[in-house]
Design a protein around this motif. Structure first.
Motif, PDB file in Angstrom:
ATOM      1  N   UNK A 192       0.952  -1.162  -0.005  1.00  0.00           N
ATOM      2  CA  UNK A 192      -0.088  -0.014   0.066  1.00  0.00           C
ATOM      3  C   UNK A 192       0.863   1.173  -0.124  1.00  0.00           C
ATOM      4  N   UNK A 193       1.942   1.150   0.840  1.00  0.00           N
ATOM      5  CA  UNK A 193       2.918   2.405   0.880  1.00  0.00           C
ATOM      6  C   UNK A 193       3.457   2.764  -0.620  1.00  0.00           C
ATOM      7  N   UNK A 194       3.869   1.578  -1.258  1.00  0.00           N
ATOM      8  CA  UNK A 194       4.478   1.548  -2.604  1.00  0.00           C
ATOM      9  C   UNK A 194       3.482   2.074  -3.424  1.00  0.00           C
ATOM     10  N   UNK A 195       2.127   1.899  -3.319  1.00  0.00           N
ATOM     11  CA  UNK A 195       1.250   2.308  -4.260  1.00  0.00           C
ATOM     12  C   UNK A 195       0.975   3.872  -4.070  1.00  0.00           C
ATOM     13  N   UNK A 196       1.167   4.214  -2.912  1.00  0.00           N
ATOM     14  CA  UNK A 196       0.978   5.743  -2.548  1.00  0.00           C
ATOM     15  C   UNK A 196       2.362   6.345  -3.031  1.00  0.00           C
ATOM     16  N   UNK A 197       3.477   5.733  -2.761  1.00  0.00           N
ATOM     17  CA  UNK A 197       4.764   6.477  -3.214  1.00  0.00           C
ATOM     18  C   UNK A 197       4.851   6.648  -4.858  1.00  0.00           C
ATOM     19  N   UNK A 198       4.333   5.590  -5.692  1.00  0.00           N
ATOM     20  CA  UNK A 198       3.968   5.801  -6.881  1.00  0.00           C
ATOM     21  C   UNK A 198       3.339   6.821  -7.662  1.00  0.00           C
TER      22      UNK A 198
END
Length: 447
Positions: free
Chosen positions: A267-273
């Motif tokens: 989920x954090x990776x999606x937000x970072x993207x």
């Protein structure tokens, strides 16, 4: 060149994203369509096999593996030759011999992957059929439950990256039904098969090299690196190159683990993207609007952006009859032509497109996030008596338009800007509303 998280080439603005509650995506998968009955059977088989992936053990004892053993494990002679050549290329790309051999220890040619790759373009879904699934009551309820269950970590992710938690949850919901269907296809085998025998070998080979770099770094082991048939991985379906560039270790355990039952890193990776590509906190993806009776449909163009007040001056108002609040410049989007819902879309629409370029997907993520937040359903009715054109019908339409003097500049089955312009020209010539929508009714008129 646009970096996308998913593997498929979008065939049309709504081409067949398979987003039933239990279907793995990526997509993407971009365009991902097959008959619903077929997908239901495949989904049932998938459900029976999926088990949660354990975190990899870095000290796991393994049997010896050699290049010769790898080649002996597959009976496909051409595939064997390709593996030999690919091994030489990856060594020059910085993959160690040991890492390659370990990653390819259990590699296999997967005919079903090629079958899926060959059968993407024929069937499509209408925008309303897509949204019926993407924003179903079940998906909305599950999204609200997922948000509550993970609220603390989602609040922390929102605070760090500035991407609203409902948007992150909506992506999660469309990509893996909130982690329930992450895919169980061995990624190395899938990407090796597509690199050797697929339509876009160079692209998939680049993804395979990236996958080997991930394995070499120790974030995951080959047996636990699973995902969709096209190489998308984890809760929010990152392809390997996007993983390398944008995945984050939000838990601080030393691994960017998007496969674990704990969805924090994914989920954090999606937000970072999304943050990386310019997400604007507080700006909606789009707002549903109504058009005046004599609207100039040439203004419905993603390249034409105006402030909401300027649109209001032309009679474009929110569904409440009031001017849309000032969220910045936006463009008019007609996903089903003049007979369906209409939206002013803002810059965040383009950011979600980085994840998947299909308009239907972006609207699905955006509207699902709105519904999880508590917003009302889309107000406008859709032309439900219509159906989507098949790939062959889109090609036929392009041929007929060109023959009628409205050049689509190619017959590829993709309704892009040239085809939209041709459709508008024909519509004007026969007294139809020039909304550029490639409908079945338009094809029948051409015939």
């Amino acid at each position: 060149m646009r970096v996308q998280l998913f593997v498929f080439c979008v065939m049309t603005s709504f081409s067949g994203l398979a987003v039933a509650e239990s279907v793995e995506t990526s997509m993407r998968p971009e365009s991902r369509p097959n008959a619903d009955a077929v997908m239901a059977v495949q989904t049932a088989k998938l459900i029976s096999k999926i088990r949660p992936n354990a975190r990899p053990s870095v000290n796991k004892k393994e049997r010896a593996v050699t290049p010769e053993a790898i080649l002996a494990a597959t009976s496909n002679v051409g595939f064997k030759r390709w593996i030999s050549g690919f091994r030489r290329r990856t060594l020059s790309a910085g993959i160690s011999p040991a890492a390659f051999d370990r990653s390819f220890r259990d590699v296999a040619y997967l005919p079903k992957v090629i079958e899926r790759d060959r059968n993407q373009s024929e069937f499509t879904k209408t925008i309303w059929d897509y949204l019926d699934s993407a924003t179903s009551d079940k998906r909305i309820a599950n999204g609200k439950a997922a948000l509550e269950a993970h609220r603390a970590k989602l609040d922390a992710i929102e605070a760090k990256y500035g991407v609203e938690k409902e948007v992150v949850v909506a992506v999660w919901g469309l990509e893996s039904a909130y982690g329930e269907f992450r895919g169980d296809t061995p990624i190395v085998s899938a990407l090796a098969t597509l690199s050797y025998d697929g339509r876009r070998g160079r692209f998939f080979e680049s993804q395979l090299v990236a996958a080997l770099k991930i394995l070499q770094s120790g974030d995951i082991t080959p047996e636990n690196m699973t995902g969709s048939w096209a190489g998308a991985m984890g809760h929010t379906q990152f392809i390997p190159t996007s993983y390398l560039d944008y995945a984050v270790d939000f838990t601080g355990d030393g691994r960017r683990d998007i496969w674990a039952d704990d969805p924090s890193d994914a989920l954090a990776s999606t937000a970072a993207y999304l943050s990386k590509f310019g997400w604007q906190t507080g700006q909606p993806w789009g707002v549903e609007v109504t058009l005046p009776n004599k609207f100039n449909y040439d203004l419905a163009n993603r390249k034409i952006k105006r402030a909401p007040a300027d649109w209001a001056a032309l009679g474009v108002l929110g569904v409440d009859g009031k001017p849309v609040p000032d969220h910045g410049a936006g463009a008019i989007l007609l996903p089903a032509g003049a007979r369906g819902a209409v939206f002013i879309v803002f810059d965040n629409f383009k950011v979600i497109e980085r994840y998947n370029a299909a308009d239907a997907y972006v609207i699905g993520v955006g509207h699902l996030s709105d519904r999880i937040r508590g917003a009302e359903p889309i107000k406008a009715e859709w032309p439900r008596e219509d159906r989507a054109l098949t790939f062959k019908e889109r090609q036929k339409m392009q041929r007929l338009l060109t023959a009628a003097g409205f050049n689509t500049k190619g017959v590829d089955g993709k309704i892009g800007p040239n085809s939209v312009a041709a459709v508008k020209g024909f519509q004007r010539s026969v007294g139809m509303i020039p909304d550029g929508y490639a409908s079945l009714n338009l094809l029948e008129r051409l015939e």
